[in-house]
Enzyme design. Structure first.
Site, PDB file in Angstrom:
ATOM      1  N   ASP A 256      13.020 -12.872 -19.790  1.00  0.00           N
ATOM      2  CA  ASP A 256      12.852 -11.870 -18.729  1.00  0.00           C
ATOM      3  C   ASP A 256      12.199 -12.543 -17.531  1.00  0.00           C
ATOM      4  O   ASP A 256      10.990 -12.725 -17.462  1.00  0.00           O
ATOM      5  CB  ASP A 256      12.008 -10.693 -19.231  1.00  0.00           C
ATOM      6  CG  ASP A 256      11.816  -9.638 -18.141  1.00  0.00           C
ATOM      7  OD1 ASP A 256      12.396  -9.806 -17.042  1.00  0.00           O
ATOM      8  OD2 ASP A 256      11.087  -8.662 -18.388  1.00  0.00           O
TER       9      ASP A 256
ATOM     10  N   TYR B 190       5.273  -7.214 -19.887  1.00  0.00           N
ATOM     11  CA  TYR B 190       5.846  -5.962 -19.398  1.00  0.00           C
ATOM     12  C   TYR B 190       7.298  -6.224 -19.040  1.00  0.00           C
ATOM     13  O   TYR B 190       7.608  -7.209 -18.381  1.00  0.00           O
ATOM     14  CB  TYR B 190       5.080  -5.472 -18.168  1.00  0.00           C
ATOM     15  CG  TYR B 190       5.654  -4.203 -17.555  1.00  0.00           C
ATOM     16  CD1 TYR B 190       5.525  -2.979 -18.205  1.00  0.00           C
ATOM     17  CD2 TYR B 190       6.325  -4.240 -16.333  1.00  0.00           C
ATOM     18  CE1 TYR B 190       6.056  -1.820 -17.638  1.00  0.00           C
ATOM     19  CE2 TYR B 190       6.847  -3.088 -15.765  1.00  0.00           C
ATOM     20  CZ  TYR B 190       6.710  -1.875 -16.422  1.00  0.00           C
ATOM     21  OH  TYR B 190       7.229  -0.725 -15.862  1.00  0.00           O
TER      22      TYR B 190
ATOM     23  N   LYS C 179      13.162  -8.430  -8.544  1.00  0.00           N
ATOM     24  CA  LYS C 179      12.133  -8.885  -7.602  1.00  0.00           C
ATOM     25  C   LYS C 179      12.675  -9.861  -6.552  1.00  0.00           C
ATOM     26  O   LYS C 179      13.319  -9.419  -5.609  1.00  0.00           O
ATOM     27  CB  LYS C 179      10.920  -9.412  -8.366  1.00  0.00           C
ATOM     28  CG  LYS C 179      10.288  -8.266  -9.197  1.00  0.00           C
ATOM     29  CD  LYS C 179       8.874  -8.453  -9.640  1.00  0.00           C
ATOM     30  CE  LYS C 179       8.330  -7.137 -10.198  1.00  0.00           C
ATOM     31  NZ  LYS C 179       8.010  -7.119 -11.588  1.00  0.00           N
TER      32      LYS C 179
HETATM   33  C1  LIG Z   1       8.428  -5.967 -12.625  1.00  0.00           C
HETATM   34  C2  LIG Z   1       8.946  -6.390 -13.956  1.00  0.00           C
HETATM   35  C3  LIG Z   1       9.875  -5.622 -14.688  1.00  0.00           C
HETATM   36  C4  LIG Z   1      10.281  -4.255 -14.233  1.00  0.00           C
HETATM   37  O1  LIG Z   1      10.996  -4.311 -13.048  1.00  0.00           O
HETATM   38  P1  LIG Z   1      11.137  -2.966 -12.156  1.00  0.00           P
HETATM   39  O2  LIG Z   1      12.009  -3.411 -11.040  1.00  0.00           O
HETATM   40  O3  LIG Z   1       9.744  -2.589 -11.768  1.00  0.00           O
HETATM   41  O4  LIG Z   1      11.776  -1.953 -13.022  1.00  0.00           O
HETATM   42  C5  LIG Z   1      10.414  -6.144 -15.834  1.00  0.00           C
HETATM   43  N1  LIG Z   1      10.048  -7.345 -16.286  1.00  0.00           N
HETATM   44  C6  LIG Z   1       9.150  -8.112 -15.644  1.00  0.00           C
HETATM   45  C7  LIG Z   1       8.806  -9.449 -16.184  1.00  0.00           C
HETATM   46  C8  LIG Z   1       8.556  -7.653 -14.471  1.00  0.00           C
HETATM   47  O5  LIG Z   1       7.639  -8.404 -13.845  1.00  0.00           O
END
Ligand SMILES: *Cc1c(COP(=O)(O)O)cnc(C)c1O
Length: 428
Positions: A238, A143, A266
């Site tokens: 990512d 994701y 995060k």
């Molecule tokens: C949480 C997450 C996202 C999205 O981040 P948001 O701040 O919720 O938009 C993208 N990539 C990874 C790997 C994630 O865990």
């Protein structure tokens, strides 16, 4: 007749789609009604009706120091008193960029944004600008946020052409995203064989965390690095979840690798909306106003959010911060598996740093297809059993558990004793 006051949840479902502002919070993954949190302190939450839970969701990853860590609170209070944001450069933004660059050897410049979604959306735009190509490759089960290019699931059959994973995503955009099973080097090679000259970027969670924790098999990330390099595509690591969660800085770099672009959020925001994309000067200088790739934001680099993030990064940068946290996480993961198996319940786990997932299947999954064979009904029972024991596990079998520095050895022991009781009931 006296009117019964509506519950908060009833009110929520009338005014918020599904009662929430992000789907997983609705508890649809496990059934039942979500609780409303009133406050958090350390590893614990207190709900609106006064119930106390040991929290293993931790804001879905950002809160590696737990709730309301004193240094983060102080930074936010001090900054709030001086103004929350200005739309004018602040020292904090420079310090955040410098902190990230010191932590990661493959990046020379940083652009701050407000979320992981924005970070990956913008990184893709840069990759497309750098390469002059349109297609991107993503892995099934990873994701990367909810923007059109990456809200994509696998198409039918062997075709790699993605299809929208949501209504409202134009198929014409979805087709530009090729999907490959996680950890499948051969499938990635096949996609490069067919589309190699059209691929702008491969984006990957270097440890998948959004299908539950699924680490890369040996050679997987290396293959991504080699194939992208050989075909003139960029590798976007990512690290929105893994960054500063698995180790200080980037997971990919800790494996001796060098992604072309990095996305973060995060942990770097300590629970406030901060995201970032970063890379070598060559690529980041393409971003406006120094280059032709437009990307902007009223709140980007927001002083309050960045102050919180910097305070948290300051704490986790202390030597020796990660080893005890990772050790405790490992003890919890192994203990849960051991207790489930003791009662004859098939279980396994994957751990990466301060995150893990307990999977109700014999062996740890390596990709989404294997994740989907886990016993979701058992997870549902486990989740509610633990909740009754005062322990809040992720309300979906496909999320990672996040352990914070506020979780003590006693918390871990308490969790394992509770799990023992829950599994003994489930086994009957
Ligand atoms: C949480 C997450 C996202 C999205 O981040 P948001 O701040 O919720 O938009 C993208 N990539 C990874 C790997 C994630 O865990």
């Amino acid at each position: 007749m006296q009117e019964v006051p509506k519950s908060l949840w009833q009110r929520a479902t009338e005014v918020l789609p599904g009662g929430v502002n992000s789907p997983v919070r609705s508890f649809r993954g496990v059934g039942g009604e979500p609780f409303f949190v009133r406050e958090g302190a350390g590893a614990y939450l207190v709900t609106e009706d006064g119930t106390r839970y040991l929290d293993y969701v931790m804001g879905y990853g950002p809160l590696i120091l737990g709730h309301a860590h004193p240094q983060v609170v102080a930074a936010v209070q001090e900054q709030a008193a001086r103004g929350v944001g200005f739309g004018i450069p602040t020292r904090l933004e420079v310090e955040m960029a410098e902190t990230l660059i010191r932590a990661m050897s493959s990046i020379e410049m940083v652009r701050l944004v407000n979320s992981g979604t924005e970070a990956t959306m913008s990184a893709l735009r840069v990759a497309r600008a750098v390469t002059g190509r349109q297609r991107v490759v993503k892995f099934i089960g990873c994701y990367h946020g909810h923007h059109d290019s990456l809200l994509i699931k696998a198409g039918s059959g062997a075709a790699a052409l993605g299809v929208p994973d949501s209504e409202g995503v134009p198929p014409a955009i979805a087709e530009l995203t090729l999907t490959v099973p996680y950890n499948d080097i051969d499938a990635l090679k096949s996609v490069f064989k067919v589309y190699g000259k059209e691929i702008a970027a491969v984006i990957v969670e270097p440890v998948a965390g959004n299908m539950g924790t699924v680490p890369p098999l040996p050679g997987f990330l290396e293959a991504i690095q080699d194939l992208t390099k050989a075909h003139g595509a960029l590798w976007i690591s990512d690290e929105v979840m893994t960054g500063f969660r698995v180790n200080y800085g980037s997971f990919a770099e800790a494996q001796g690798l060098r992604p072309d672009l990095m996305t973060l959020a995060k942990v770097i925001g300590a629970g406030m909306p901060v995201g970032a994309y970063a890379g070598p000067r060559e690529y980041l200088s393409l971003v406006a106003p120094s280059g032709p790739v437009y990307q902007a934001g009223t709140f980007s680099g927001n002083a309050l959010a960045v102050a919180a993030g910097l305070a948290q990064l300051g704490v986790v940068s202390a030597p020796g911060f990660y080893p005890p946290l990772v050790e405790r996480t490992g003890r919890l993961a192994a203990g849960l598996v051991e207790r489930a198996r003791h009662y004859g319940i098939p279980a396994s786990s994957n751990q990466a740093g301060a995150m893990f997932t307990l999977f109700f299947r014999e062996t740890p999954p390596t990709n989404m297809a294997e994740v989907m064979t886990c016993d979701a009904e058992r997870y549902r029972q486990y989740f509610h059993g633990m909740l009754q024991e005062g322990i809040f596990m992720p309300p979906s079998p496909y999320e990672s558990v996040f352990v914070s520095a506020a979780h003590t050895d006693d918390d871990v022991e308490r969790t394992l004793r509770a799990a023992d009781r829950v599994f003994s009931r489930l086994a009957q």
